[in-house]
Design an enzyme around this catalytic site. Structure first.
Site, PDB file in Angstrom:
ATOM      1  CG  HIS A 135      -3.501  42.080 -39.185  1.00 50.32           C
ATOM      2  ND1 HIS A 135      -2.223  42.552 -39.378  1.00 50.32           N
ATOM      3  CD2 HIS A 135      -3.966  42.692 -38.068  1.00 50.32           C
ATOM      4  CE1 HIS A 135      -1.925  43.411 -38.406  1.00 50.32           C
ATOM      5  NE2 HIS A 135      -2.963  43.520 -37.602  1.00 50.32           N
ATOM      6  CG  ASP A 212      -2.746  36.120 -38.838  1.00 41.31           C
ATOM      7  OD1 ASP A 212      -2.633  35.897 -37.615  1.00 41.31           O
ATOM      8  OD2 ASP A 212      -2.903  37.258 -39.310  1.00 41.31           O
ATOM      9  CD  GLN A 215      -7.175  39.041 -32.754  1.00 44.32           C
ATOM     10  OE1 GLN A 215      -7.746  38.779 -31.695  1.00 44.32           O
ATOM     11  NE2 GLN A 215      -6.424  40.130 -32.902  1.00 44.32           N
ATOM     12  CE  LYS A 238      -2.753  40.700 -31.887  1.00 46.36           C
ATOM     13  NZ  LYS A 238      -3.249  42.046 -32.112  1.00 46.36           N
ATOM     14  CB  CYS A 376      -3.849  46.283 -39.091  1.00 44.20           C
ATOM     15  SG  CYS A 376      -2.940  47.388 -38.049  1.00 44.20           S
TER      16      CYS A 376
HETATM   17  C1  LIG Z   1      -5.259  38.680 -37.185  1.00 39.47           C
HETATM   18  C2  LIG Z   1      -3.957  39.328 -36.857  1.00 39.47           C
HETATM   19  N1  LIG Z   1      -2.867  39.037 -37.564  1.00 39.47           N
HETATM   20  C3  LIG Z   1      -1.681  39.579 -37.295  1.00 39.47           C
HETATM   21  C4  LIG Z   1      -1.519  40.485 -36.279  1.00 39.47           C
HETATM   22  C5  LIG Z   1      -0.173  41.071 -36.040  1.00 39.47           C
HETATM   23  O1  LIG Z   1       0.334  40.667 -34.815  1.00 39.47           O
HETATM   24  P1  LIG Z   1       1.657  41.315 -34.238  1.00 39.47           P
HETATM   25  O2  LIG Z   1       1.472  42.794 -34.348  1.00 39.47           O
HETATM   26  O3  LIG Z   1       1.708  40.854 -32.830  1.00 39.47           O
HETATM   27  O4  LIG Z   1       2.794  40.827 -35.060  1.00 39.47           O
HETATM   28  C6  LIG Z   1      -2.636  40.839 -35.517  1.00 39.47           C
HETATM   29  C7  LIG Z   1      -2.563  41.817 -34.429  1.00 39.47           C
HETATM   30  O5  LIG Z   1      -2.406  42.988 -34.565  1.00 39.47           O
HETATM   31  C8  LIG Z   1      -3.875  40.250 -35.818  1.00 39.47           C
HETATM   32  O6  LIG Z   1      -4.975  40.567 -35.123  1.00 39.47           O
END
Ligand SMILES: Cc1ncc(COP(=O)(O)O)c(C=O)c1O
Lengths: 418, 155
Positions: A135, A212, A215, A238, A376
């Site tokens: 991401h 990370d 998910q 999430k 993203c």
């Molecule tokens: C795999 C992953 N990493 C990072 C993020 C970023 O999370 P957040 O926007 O809650 O900081 C997301 C969600 O958008 C995600 O799906």
């Protein structure tokens, strides 16, 4: 045990989905005159009453700042806030709740590591290793750091099914490698990565690993000790919790050695104009009044997940994934992007002659909410040579019959556009 | 019980029909001026990575008049229809006229209650997009690309 394995062993105690649905007020609403079918859970899940009410209760009954007052409300707020930290430590099987730092979410947690862990010591020529399926939250903070320090990013490759090519990773690690960043479960492809194997490999070279977990926490019981990682980041929203809150878990020794990231109240023990003595973990990294209600909501989400059973939710979601995959594979002109052997409940796809954007708009009028775009994860889109995909992602409250409506809505969209 | 809905309820299926009216679909299937130009004097890229739209607009401009216009690339039906209609309209227009029309079109997209704007001609048929705030960016993208193109003549 991951959800796939659980599926095979068979979870005895099945989820009562209809009772679960009654806990989510938003599922009662209609969209464009149709019952809402919410299949955008990977973007953000819906919240159960337990979470909404926990936050509401804080604001109604004991709203106060934390760690700052001797009065009863502040004592109660501080206790609830710290209870949530213990809930998160339990969620991740962290050795200590001192290692749990509340952040705005995954993104902020990764930025914290980039700025407080790597920035002070990184040198030109140093390398940061990330996978091709990250991401943007696990790419851009490192890129910013690299631009300012002369370090570089190297990429761990993926194959055509969207799986990490683990065999290629070792050759990418060398004495300049400063950190490995890897997504536990890909939001764009659904791939569940062999994080424990990556960590074991990294350990041989003494390279820390940041995972990370955005998910992963909603779909599997995470155990940071079993994974063997050094940092783990996730977002509450999430996993049925509120937005704007999440956490970073880090090994105590690493966190202790890291300088604070932001300065202000809460993170200090003593301040004079000459010098400041920093507070101890975890407060050292929590400058300013925190998101108290959010933390309390996160704690409630953890408790809710434990009560329902993550494994039970995951087994149900895996069945939905299996059914959706089967139906979608049979759909004319539909191509599933991301066919890893081990997947979270996410299906990314394209349909010949139908742009994802148009698809999203049309099926919204059937009440079906899906995500369209680059998720993203633009390097993933480039890898699969698609400008964008559509994506369905499931949560514990989704129904098989909702997948049927979704499939019908795909038919309708194709009739309209082709 | 929570029972509410957004937007113009009831009329929504209609609105959707209007959005994907025959015209948009026709332009999506058979876009006009959908090719590269041999010797463009100006070119501009319209990139909306979030949506997955990526088009290139090419122009031949002489004496502040747009003599030819074409577009290429991948995009959703709304962007394609908008680019198709716009490139048709552009041929023979003065640059000043484009800028005036651009302003009118932005206004049209910002307010679904506005009536047709005469100078826009056929482009008015995109009016339905205004009722879909998430899609307005798609209709505007080709205009942005032309704007960009006019700022950057090719050597
Ligand atoms: C795999 C992953 N990493 C990072 C993020 C970023 O999370 P957040 O926007 O809650 O900081 C997301 C969600 O958008 C995600 O799906």
């Amino acid at each position: 045990m991951n959800a796939m394995e659980l599926m095979k062993t068979g979870v005895k105690d099945l989820l009562d989905v209809h009772r679960l649905r009654a806990e989510f007020p938003v599922l009662e609403r209609t969209v464009h005159g149709k019952p809402l079918i919410y299949l955008d859970n990977a973007a953000t899940a819906q919240r159960p009453l337990a979470v909404i009410e926990a936050m509401d209760d804080f604001y109604r009954r004991y709203n106060a700042n934390v760690h700052r007052g001797v009065h009863q409300l502040s004592v109660e707020a501080s206790e609830a806030f710290e209870q949530s930290r213990r809930d998160v430590a339990r969620l991740l099987n962290a050795p200590s709740d001192r290692e749990v730092i509340f952040t705005r979410g995954t993104t902020e947690a990764i930025n914290l590591v980039a700025n407080s862990y790597l920035r002070p010591t990184i040198k030109p020529g140093d390398e940061i290793l990330v996978s091709h399926m990250e991401h943007h939250a696990n790419i851009v903070p490192w890129q910013l750091l690299c631009e300012q320090t002369g370090a570089t990013i190297k990429v761990m490759p993926i194959n055509a099914r969207g799986e990490l090519m683990l065999d290629e990773v070792e050759a990418l690690i060398n004495e300049r490698t400063r950190l490995i960043g890897i997504v536990h479960v890909s939001n764009a492809l659904g791939t569940v990565n062999p994080v424990a194997e990556v960590c074991a490999l990294a350990k041989r070279f003494d390279v820390p690993v940041l995972v990370d977990g955005a998910q992963a926490t909603p779909h599997e019981k995470v155990d940071v000790q079993a994974l063997g990682c050094d940092f783990y980041a996730f977002s509450a929203h999430k996993m049925y919790g509120p937005t704007g809150i999440g956490a970073l878990w880090g090994r105590e020794a690493l966190l202790e050695a890291m300088p604070p990231w932001q300065g202000g109240g809460e993170m200090i023990l003593k301040v004079s104009f000459e010098q400041t003595q920093f507070n101890e973990l975890p407060h050292k990294f929590e400058a300013g009044t925190p998101n108290i209600a959010g933390s309390i909501g996160l704690g409630a989400a953890v408790q809710w997940l434990e009560e329902k059973g993550i494994e039970r939710l995951a087994a149900h979601e895996q069945k939905l994934l299996e059914y959706a995959t089967e139906r979608m594979e049979a759909f004319d002109g539909l191509r599933i992007v991301g066919q890893a052997a081990n997947k979270g409940p996410v299906v990314s796809f394209t349909i010949d002659g139908v742009h994802p954007n148009d698809l999203g708009t049309i099926i919204d009028h059937h009440g079906v909410a899906i995500r369209t775009g680059h998720h993203c994860a633009m390097p993933v889109m480039q890898f699969f040579d698609v400008p964008a995909t559509a994506r369905v992602s499931f949560a514990g409250y989704n129904l098989r019959s909702e997948i049927d409506v979704f499939m019908d809505s795909l038919e309708a969209a194709c009739r309209m556009l082709r | 019980m929570l029972r509410h809905s957004t937007g113009a309820l009831g009329g929504n299926a209609m609105a959707l029909e209007t959005l994907y009216q025959q015209l948009v679909l026709e332009h999506n299937r058979h876009p006009r001026n959908y090719h590269r130009l041999n010797r463009p004097s100006h070119s501009g890229r319209g990139l909306d990575a979030l949506c997955g739209d990526d088009i290139l607009v090419e122009l031949v401009v002489a004496d502040r008049v747009i003599e030819n216009a074409a577009f290429s690339g991948e995009a959703c039906a709304i962007t394609k229809a908008s680019a198709s209609l716009l490139t048709d309209w552009l041929k023979g227009q003065r640059i000043d006229n484009f800028h005036l029309a651009h302003r009118s079109f932005k206004a049209l997209m910002a307010d679904s209650s506005l009536t047709n704007c005469e100078t826009l001609g056929e482009i008015n048929q995109l009016r339905a997009v205004a009722a879909f705030p998430a899609r307005v960016r798609n209709a505007l993208l080709p205009w942005k690309a032309v704007d960009q193109a006019l700022k950057t003549p090719m050597d």
